[in-house]
Write a protein that holds these residues in place. Structure first.
Motif, PDB file in Angstrom:
ATOM      1  N   SER A 285       0.817  -1.212   0.000  1.00  0.00           N
ATOM      2  CA  SER A 285       0.000   0.000   0.000  1.00  0.00           C
ATOM      3  C   SER A 285       0.850   1.260   0.000  1.00  0.00           C
ATOM      4  O   SER A 285       0.324   2.352   0.166  1.00  0.00           O
ATOM      5  N   TRP A 286       2.166   1.119  -0.156  1.00  0.00           N
ATOM      6  CA  TRP A 286       3.026   2.292  -0.279  1.00  0.00           C
ATOM      7  C   TRP A 286       2.799   2.939  -1.633  1.00  0.00           C
ATOM      8  O   TRP A 286       2.736   2.269  -2.661  1.00  0.00           O
ATOM      9  N   LYS A 287       2.688   4.262  -1.651  1.00  0.00           N
ATOM     10  CA  LYS A 287       2.481   5.016  -2.881  1.00  0.00           C
ATOM     11  C   LYS A 287       3.650   5.967  -3.087  1.00  0.00           C
ATOM     12  O   LYS A 287       4.232   6.472  -2.125  1.00  0.00           O
ATOM     13  N   GLU A 288       3.969   6.215  -4.347  1.00  0.00           N
ATOM     14  CA  GLU A 288       5.099   7.080  -4.667  1.00  0.00           C
ATOM     15  C   GLU A 288       4.699   8.100  -5.720  1.00  0.00           C
ATOM     16  O   GLU A 288       3.997   7.771  -6.684  1.00  0.00           O
ATOM     17  N   ALA A 289       5.127   9.332  -5.528  1.00  0.00           N
ATOM     18  CA  ALA A 289       4.874  10.404  -6.488  1.00  0.00           C
ATOM     19  C   ALA A 289       6.178  11.135  -6.761  1.00  0.00           C
ATOM     20  O   ALA A 289       7.019  11.281  -5.871  1.00  0.00           O
ATOM     21  N   THR A 290       6.352  11.576  -7.997  1.00  0.00           N
ATOM     22  CA  THR A 290       7.544  12.321  -8.391  1.00  0.00           C
ATOM     23  C   THR A 290       7.158  13.751  -8.719  1.00  0.00           C
ATOM     24  O   THR A 290       6.278  13.987  -9.551  1.00  0.00           O
ATOM     25  N   LEU A 291       7.806  14.702  -8.061  1.00  0.00           N
ATOM     26  CA  LEU A 291       7.561  16.121  -8.297  1.00  0.00           C
ATOM     27  C   LEU A 291       8.664  16.638  -9.206  1.00  0.00           C
ATOM     28  O   LEU A 291       9.801  16.837  -8.775  1.00  0.00           O
ATOM     29  N   ASN A 292       8.333  16.832 -10.485  1.00  0.00           N
ATOM     30  CA  ASN A 292       9.306  17.304 -11.463  1.00  0.00           C
ATOM     31  C   ASN A 292       9.414  18.820 -11.431  1.00  0.00           C
ATOM     32  O   ASN A 292       8.720  19.501 -10.681  1.00  0.00           O
ATOM     33  N   PHE A 293      10.266  19.329 -12.295  1.00  0.00           N
ATOM     34  CA  PHE A 293      10.481  20.773 -12.373  1.00  0.00           C
ATOM     35  C   PHE A 293       9.220  21.497 -12.833  1.00  0.00           C
ATOM     36  O   PHE A 293       8.508  21.039 -13.728  1.00  0.00           O
ATOM     37  N   VAL A 294       8.945  22.645 -12.206  1.00  0.00           N
ATOM     38  CA  VAL A 294       7.854  23.532 -12.606  1.00  0.00           C
ATOM     39  C   VAL A 294       8.409  24.944 -12.674  1.00  0.00           C
ATOM     40  O   VAL A 294       9.075  25.403 -11.748  1.00  0.00           O
ATOM     41  N   GLY A 295       8.137  25.649 -13.760  1.00  0.00           N
ATOM     42  CA  GLY A 295       8.608  27.023 -13.875  1.00  0.00           C
ATOM     43  C   GLY A 295       9.020  27.356 -15.294  1.00  0.00           C
ATOM     44  O   GLY A 295       8.835  26.574 -16.229  1.00  0.00           O
ATOM     45  N   ALA A 296       9.592  28.549 -15.460  1.00  0.00           N
ATOM     46  CA  ALA A 296      10.024  29.003 -16.778  1.00  0.00           C
ATOM     47  C   ALA A 296      11.221  28.194 -17.249  1.00  0.00           C
ATOM     48  O   ALA A 296      12.136  27.898 -16.479  1.00  0.00           O
ATOM     49  N   GLY A 297      11.220  27.823 -18.522  1.00  0.00           N
ATOM     50  CA  GLY A 297      12.290  27.023 -19.091  1.00  0.00           C
ATOM     51  C   GLY A 297      13.471  27.866 -19.538  1.00  0.00           C
ATOM     52  O   GLY A 297      13.500  29.086 -19.366  1.00  0.00           O
ATOM     53  N   PRO A 298      14.484  27.237 -20.140  1.00  0.00           N
ATOM     54  CA  PRO A 298      15.672  27.963 -20.601  1.00  0.00           C
ATOM     55  C   PRO A 298      15.380  28.802 -21.834  1.00  0.00           C
ATOM     56  O   PRO A 298      14.407  28.575 -22.546  1.00  0.00           O
ATOM     57  N   ARG A 299      16.249  29.771 -22.079  1.00  0.00           N
ATOM     58  CA  ARG A 299      16.090  30.616 -23.264  1.00  0.00           C
ATOM     59  C   ARG A 299      16.379  29.831 -24.540  1.00  0.00           C
ATOM     60  O   ARG A 299      15.721  30.022 -25.550  1.00  0.00           O
TER      61      ARG A 299
END
Length: 468
Positions: A285-299
């Motif tokens: 019953s263990w659950k896993e979530a991945t929090l990736n990058f959020v925000g403005a990208g590179p130029r």
């Protein structure tokens, strides 16, 4: 990046940052008033009253730190946070985190344990202040979910094959439900405080984890959360070890995976990413979530520029260290500067063929205004595509070549500065051992190549058709 998905987060963070400015002044006034009362300026204070005031002032300190995080949230999301990555001993991080969390954990008599942060462990390449903020935020979140007289563990495990240290902040609190895990994994969701379904205890996984996500990104890592209701939560991230190959690999992997054309498959927003143990044991019953990058990208999404910088002349170590800090402060989130020796750097700029020259000129002008009489030499940049192994290979080659050249010059007695070895290592003493080993290795390779040549000749003769 999906701008529509990150727009609600950016709007919420901007609102939070503006609100924090309004909170700081009245909070400072409240704290100052309580200090006057505690110090007896408004009358005698009993021992019990003093204890209450001390506890209230600790809460003010905590609120002030929270307001500070709110003020920094906008900069973290926009990529304007000033960085100073350097070689850091893990014991330094342990001391910083212990001091910052002592007052918060004392309220519930929670013990903070450390594993893998001894002084003799391999150093890491991080921004010590930002890494401390990341760990403190995770510990505070764990404290909110933990009961009295419990423990929280900070563990650092070395993965030398990948060149990273895998960090974990583990608590034995109520855990996070599947529904809340989906909310955390959704980058387009508005930040809000998530509560555990176990006992209704707040886990503080709203703004705090959003900031932690960005702090992990600044160390080239995602933030992974593994939790089970009733058992606790484990929050994980990675930092590179302090050697050229590890730093080059970590940056190249981060840049390639998130923004390169050969991007890794990403989960649908809100889906929980199952771990290997979840796939192999469906009953878990263990659950896993991945929090990736959020925000403005590179130029420049598909190109980066790699080059070198060096300082010539006789300058004090303090001036060279100042140059390193200023250089890093002029770089963005998707750029890096690695100090290969005391006076040389390898850098990666978010630029392509058309913009790299102007980018270098602006950095050079900025450095010249702040540091006088420092002669800076910029090497010819190389523009490489993102999303291919070329970036990693070339970056490793540049970093290791410069680091080894200084060490080789010192070993063979060339006239170089005594401080040109890579930061974090002891000065290299002159020794004939390296030359002897090199000669032995060359002789061994010569014999091996001769044997290979003889074997190829015999195989060729065996394959040649017989003469009629």
């Amino acid at each position: 990046m999906d701008e529509s998905g990150s727009a609600p987060v950016e709007l919420a963070v901007r609102l939070i940052s503006e609100t924090a400015h309004d909170l700081r002044s009245p909070l400072a006034s409240v704290a100052a008033t309580m200090e006057l009362i505690r110090d007896g300026q408004l009358g005698e204070v009993t021992s019990m009253q003093d204890d209450v005031l001390q506890a209230a002032l600790k809460q003010c300190d905590y609120l002030n730190a929270l307001v500070g995080e709110m003020l920094h949230a906008d900069g973290l999301l926009g990529g304007t946070t000033t960085l100073h990555r350097r070689v850091v001993r893990r014991s330094e991080i342990q001391n910083m985190v212990s001091d910052a969390t002592a007052a918060v954990l004392a309220t519930k008599r929670i013990e903070l344990l450390f594993d893998g942060l001894d002084a003799n462990e391999a150093p890491i390449y991080v921004d010590a202040t930002l890494l401390c903020r990341l760990l403190v935020n995770l510990v505070v979140n764990a404290e909110r979910a933990s009961s009295e007289d419990s423990t929280i563990l900070i563990k650092a495990h070395d993965d030398h094959e990948c060149g990273v240290v895998r960090w974990s902040v583990v608590d034995c609190g109520g855990g996070i439900s599947s529904e809340k895990m989906r909310e955390l994994a959704n980058p387009g969701a508005s930040p809000k405080r998530a509560k555990s379904d176990y006992g209704g205890r707040s886990t503080g996984t709203g703004l705090g984890l959003m900031i932690c996500r960005q702090l992990a990104t600044l160390h080239y890592s995602d933030l992974r959360i593994r939790s089970r209701v009733g058992s606790g939560t484990d929050v994980m991230f990675e930092t590179p070890l302090a050697h050229p190959t590890a730093v080059a690999t970590a940056f190249a992997r981060f840049r390639n995976q998130i923004f390169g054309p050969a991007m890794r498959p990403k989960p649908i927003a809100g889906d929980i990413v199952p771990s290997q143990s979840d796939r192999s044991a469906a009953a878990s019953s263990w659950k896993e979530a991945t929090l990736n990058f959020v925000g403005a990208g590179p130029r420049c999404g598909s190109r980066v520029a790699i080059g070198t910088t060096s300082i010539s002349g006789d300058h004090a170590a303090g001036a060279v260290d100042t140059f390193d800090r200023i250089l890093q402060s002029r770089l963005g989130r998707f750029e890096v500067s690695y100090r290969t020796t005391r006076r040389t750097w390898v850098w990666v700029l978010d630029a392509d063929h058309r913009t790299v020259a102007d980018r270098m000129r602006k950095i050079d002008v900025s450095l010249g205004k702040l540091l006088e009489n420092v002669e800076v030499t910029w090497g010819e940049p190389t523009v490489v595509p993102v999303g291919h192994r070329t970036l990693q290979s070339l970056l490793i080659d540049r970093m290791t070549t410069q680091a080894l050249s200084a060490a080789t010059s010192e070993i063979f007695g060339h006239a170089v500065d005594r401080d040109t070895v890579r930061p974090g290592t002891d000065p290299i003493a002159s020794s004939p051992v390296a030359a002897t080993r090199l000669d032995e290795e060359l002789r061994r390779l010569t014999v091996r190549m001769r044997h290979h040549s003889d074997r190829m000749k015999s195989q060729s003769a065996a394959l040649r058709p017989p003469r009629s």
